[in-house]
Write a protein that holds these residues in place. Structure first.
Motif, short mmCIF file in Angstrom:
data_model
loop_
_atom_site.label_atom_id
_atom_site.label_comp_id
_atom_site.label_asym_id
_atom_site.label_seq_id
_atom_site.Cartn_x
_atom_site.Cartn_y
_atom_site.Cartn_z
N SER A 42 17.85 2.37 22.79
CA SER A 42 19.11 2.07 22.11
C SER A 42 19.23 2.89 20.83
O SER A 42 20.31 3.42 20.53
N PHE A 43 18.15 2.97 20.08
CA PHE A 43 18.22 3.77 18.86
C PHE A 43 18.36 5.25 19.19
O PHE A 43 19.02 6.00 18.46
N LEU A 50 25.50 9.79 17.15
CA LEU A 50 25.87 10.26 15.81
C LEU A 50 25.75 11.77 15.73
O LEU A 50 26.57 12.46 15.12
N THR B 216 17.34 -6.82 24.40
CA THR B 216 16.66 -5.89 23.51
C THR B 216 17.62 -4.82 23.00
O THR B 216 17.51 -4.37 21.86
N ALA B 217 18.57 -4.43 23.86
CA ALA B 217 19.56 -3.46 23.41
C ALA B 217 20.39 -4.06 22.28
O ALA B 217 20.70 -3.39 21.29
N ALA B 220 18.60 -3.93 18.96
CA ALA B 220 18.69 -2.67 18.24
C ALA B 220 19.98 -2.61 17.43
O ALA B 220 19.98 -2.24 16.25
N ALA B 223 19.73 -4.90 14.47
CA ALA B 223 18.84 -4.36 13.44
C ALA B 223 19.56 -3.27 12.67
O ALA B 223 19.48 -3.21 11.43
N ALA B 224 20.29 -2.41 13.39
CA ALA B 224 21.00 -1.33 12.71
C ALA B 224 22.05 -1.89 11.75
O ALA B 224 22.17 -1.45 10.60
N PHE B 235 24.95 3.82 9.77
CA PHE B 235 25.08 3.97 11.22
C PHE B 235 26.53 3.86 11.63
O PHE B 235 27.03 4.59 12.46
N GLY B 242 29.00 7.64 9.86
CA GLY B 242 28.66 6.73 10.95
C GLY B 242 29.86 6.50 11.86
O GLY B 242 30.93 7.06 11.64
N SER B 243 29.68 5.66 12.88
CA SER B 243 30.76 5.46 13.84
C SER B 243 30.89 3.99 14.22
O SER B 243 29.99 3.42 14.82
N VAL B 245 32.80 2.87 16.47
CA VAL B 245 32.89 2.77 17.93
C VAL B 245 31.50 2.69 18.55
O VAL B 245 31.29 2.07 19.59
N MET B 246 30.52 3.30 17.86
CA MET B 246 29.16 3.23 18.38
C MET B 246 28.67 1.79 18.45
O MET B 246 27.99 1.39 19.39
N HIS B 249 29.94 0.28 21.58
CA HIS B 249 29.13 0.65 22.75
C HIS B 249 27.86 -0.18 22.80
O HIS B 249 27.50 -0.75 23.83
N MET B 250 27.15 -0.22 21.67
CA MET B 250 25.86 -0.90 21.68
C MET B 250 26.05 -2.39 21.94
O MET B 250 25.29 -3.02 22.65
#
Ligand code: HEM
Ligand code: CU
Lengths: 204, 558
Positions: A42-43, A50, B216-217, B220, B223-224, B235, B242-243, B245-246, B249-250
């Protein structure tokens, strides 16, 4: 979740019960590695996302990473993978002294890798082109991922140290050494993650 | 009996000595059945708390200008409501709760693979729940249960608490997932092949890898977000490269699989209840089992259907739309199988059965609106409106929660030895059914008319239906109170259930209610599927279970 946590369900005696318990623990441990792998993935996704979000890479004002140094450091880590492999093999064949030496070598190499990483961090943070965790998306992705990996190596070194002490105390026998198997699997896992990180940060 | 002999002395026959003392038995218990009950109790306590928040939302919406709570508080209320319902109620009740309680017995095991981890996994859960609710003390999150940046980056300290709390329940889920996968792979009784496993076990088997991988995904992403908020590490903040939109997704890479975490175990419950009370073998056993696996797998490939308005490239959107449609196929197969199971059956209308039938109807409606939403042109129109709220509550209440209630009426006698009161149960069902539809059906047309979700006030033209919904929601809450009264009353005064009050055929009904801590005196051998009502039971080795013969010796006493 830790190995010790799984180990808390351990039972004495090398009998069928032990064999089956070991299978359970092995499977559980592999699944733990799978989910840890998802954490890294994931990271890694975040980093690649990015990286491709527009400004070019490395972002303006940041130098490319020094490949040569990191390559040497990687050799150290992969070397520790090899010594760990021989440690397990020797244990399986009953060569206890050789096993202990290979295990110690693994610990030294692992610690050496961490030292190299500390040196590189120091250079990046306090060198000419100051980059740090919070200073931009470069620092964010680089320090988070390599830091996570470094923490994994650190835990591995601690765990292997415990293995040395336990082995010296005679905890493991030729029929009963799940702790060593788990340590070996973990160490190879950390190695493989580093192959990926090295490729995407230094080579890409 | 060769198979059984092979296993003797191994893990299948291994028995832990019975724990002594209140703390070891009921607090830090290693017994999967007690842990299951602990999950159920904790989950229902959080259910009441987040239900209160839901009623605060509906009370606010009685008037177009709001007025019950301040708009900022309203944002906190719906954000914590959604988060708590997903992570502290539905997921723990269905996996840690019913999963632990039922499936190890159904596969003929004496416990899960790692009892100690099971206990750890449970005890993380209430701590995380208290952390989530404590975020109100420091300014709760305000960006909804999906906490999109940049709003979640600007929120008060409670948003960081939210990250930590959800991260922790995630750890708990991951441990449970690993534990369940290993248990199902390795601990089945002799003869319990994969194609003989009860469908509830299949539901858990499809869910556990999702718990393990998807969660787990999410960890992450959390945590970010946490380190970005606490240490300014960029992030998601677009001003620092950073984004936002990211994050989407996550988050959805986890949360779409998570909707299957919330429904696959409920599918499993329904697939047990329907054949039992229709007195008919389940129709299409293999179809149901494998479609669960197909749904779990495909669930990882559709996340961007939540992001059709987030500016993805059109060539990316189209595959997500198509794969989402494809997921409708295995879902449809299940609905077809359940209907065919009911068809021509001798149906016993117990409360559990009513909830199961209600599930089939309401979940179908939710599934159909899901297919609507998968169509990009339609979704562009209703994304961010009450239509989404309608869809998600039809699948989560009409689906998951109805499944939970069906499971409670069905397995309560197994866990307590007493039946829930059927009269109260039927009142509960009907009031709940009416209240639920009254609350959420109008949201479909309000959404199509353009009423935005997650806003503290609304256009006065929507007043009538909003008041209608609020009043219906009070009815629904009243029905749930009846359920709680029923549980509390029946624990003490309910009719004694005996081992098998429903004439059901899976293994958990062949042992006393509640089962002994070691589940089986002798591990049974399994010869076939449990669902064939015209045949004798496909088990051997159970003769002594309901007699007074002494318990097995604790072989691994240590
Ligand atoms: C037939 C299967 C399904 C399809 C095709 C489907 C499709 C969709 C789509 C396209 C959306 C996005 C709408 C938008 O935000 O614009 C959505 C939202 C949602 N779905 Fe489903 N869905 C299905 C089943 C389920 C199930 C079984 C659950 C849970 C048990 C579920 C829970 C949700 C939730 C919670 C949301 C809203 C998320 C939010 O807060 O924005 N769905 N669904
Ligand atoms: Cu989805």
């Amino acid at each position: 979740m830790s190995v010790a946590a799984i180990g808390a369900d351990a039972h004495g005696g090398v009998d069928q019960l032990y064999v089956e318990t070991r299978e359970l623990r092995l499977q559980g441990f592999l699944l733990f590695l799978v989910s840890d792998c998802v954490l890294f993935s994931s990271f890694i996704f975040a980093y690649l996302y990015l990286r491709n979000s527009g400004q070019g890479w490395p972002p303006p004002g940041i130098q490319r990473l020094d490949v040569a140094f990191a390559a040497w450091n990687s050799v150290v880590l992969f070397g520790s993978g090899a010594t760990m492999h021989y440690a397990l093999e020797n244990f399986k064949h009953g060569k206890f002294i050789k096993y202990m030496w290979f295990l110690l070598a693994t610990i030294v190499l692992g610690a050496g890798f961490l030292g190299g990483q500390a040196f590189e961090y120091n250079h990046l943070i306090f060198g000419e082109h100051v980059t740090w965790w919070g200073s931009g998306i470069f620092g964010a992705s680089f320090f988070t991922l390599t830091g996570m990996h470094g923490l994994h190596v650190f835990f591995g070194v601690c765990y292997l140290t415990v293995l040395v002490l336990q082995s010296a105390a005679g905890v493991y026998t030729r029929g009963k050494y799940f702790g060593i198997t788990a340590g070996t699997l973990y160490w190879h896992f950390v190695d493989v993650i580093w192959v990926v990180l090295f490729s995407i940060f230094y080579l890409l | 009996m060769a198979v059984a002999a092979l296993h003797s002395g191994g893990i299948a026959d291994h028995i832990h000595p019975e724990p002594q003392g209140f703390v070891r038995r009921y607090v830090f218990s290693l017994d999967h059945k007690i842990i299951g009950i602990q999950y159920l109790i904790t989950g229902f306590v959080f259910f009441m708390l987040s239900g209160l928040l839901a009623e605060a939302i509906r009370t606010q919406l009685l008037n177009p200008s709001g007025g019950f709570v301040a708009p900022g508080t309203y944002n906190e209320v719906y954000s914590v409501h959604g988060s708590a319902m997903v992570w502290l109620v539905v997921i723990p009740l269905l996996t840690g709760g019913f999963g632990n309680l039922v499936f190890p017995v159904q596969i003929g095991a004496r416990d899960v693979a790692f009892p100690w981890l099971n206990m750890l996994s449970f005890w993380i859960f209430p701590v995380a729940g208290l952390m989530l609710f404590s975020s109100f003390l420091m300014g709760a999150p305000t960006a909804g249960w999906m906490e999109y940046p940049p709003i979640s980056l600007q929120g008060a300290a409670g948003t960081s608490m939210w990250c930590a709390a959800i991260f922790l329940v995630g750890v708990s889920s991951t441990i449970t997932g690993i534990n369940f996968v290993v248990t199902i792979l390795k601990m089945r009784a002799p003869g319990m092949t994969f194609t003989r496993m009860p469908l509830f076990v299949w539901g858990q088997f499809a869910t556990a890898p999702l718990l393990m991988i998807a969660t787990t995904a999410l960890a992450a992403a959390l945590a970010a977000l946490f380190i970005e908020r606490q240490f300014g590490v960029p992030f998601f903040d677009p001003t620092k490269g950073g984004s936002p939109v990211m994050w989407q997704h996550m988050f959805w890479f986890y949360s779409h699989p998570a909707v299957y975490i919330m429904i696959l175990p409920a599918f499993g419950i329904i697939s047990e209840v329907l054949p039992t009370f229709a007195r008919k073998p389940i129709f299409g056993y293999k179809l149901i089992a494998f479609s669960s696996m197909a749904i779990a797998l495909a669930g990882f490939m559709v996340w961007a259907h939540h992001m059709f308005t987030s500016g993805l490239a059109p060539f990316l959107q189209l595959p997500f739309m198509i794969i989402t449609y494809l997921i409708g196929v295995p879902t449809g197969i299940k609905i077809f199988s359940w209907t065919a199971t009911l068809w021509g059956g001798k149906i016993h209308y117990t409360t559990a059965m009513l909830f199961a039938i209600g599930f089939v109807g309401l979940f179908t409606l939710g599934g159909i609106t899901g297919i609507f939403l998968a169509a990009i042109p339609f979704d562009l129109h209703v994304h961010g409106t009450y239509f989404i709220v309608a869809h998600l509550h039809y699948v989560l209440i009409g689906g998951s929660l109805m499944g939970i209630f069906a499971g409670m009426y069905y397995w309560f006698p197994k866990m307590s030895g007493r039946l829930l009161n059927e009269t109260l149960g039927k009142i509960h069902f009907w009031l709940f059914f009416i209240g639920f539809n009254g609350t959420f059906l109008p949201m479909h047309w309000l959404g199509v008319m353009g009423m935005p979700r997650e806003v503290a006030t609304y256009d006065p033209q929507f007043t009538f239906w909003n008041r209608f919904e609020s009043v219906s929601s009070y009815l629904m809450t009243f029905a749930i109170l009846i359920f709680f009264v029923n549980v509390l009353w029946s624990i003490r005064y309910g009719k004694r259930a005996g081992a098998n009050p429903w004439g059901a055929r899976t293994l958990e009904w062949q042992v006393p209610s509640p089962p002994h801590y070691y589940n089986f005196k002798h591990v049974p051998t399994v010869y076939g599927l449990p669902y064939d009502f015209s045949q004798p039971l496909p088990y051997s080795g159970l003769e002594e279970e309901l007699t007074d013969s002494p318990p097995p010796v604790a072989a691994g006493a240590h």
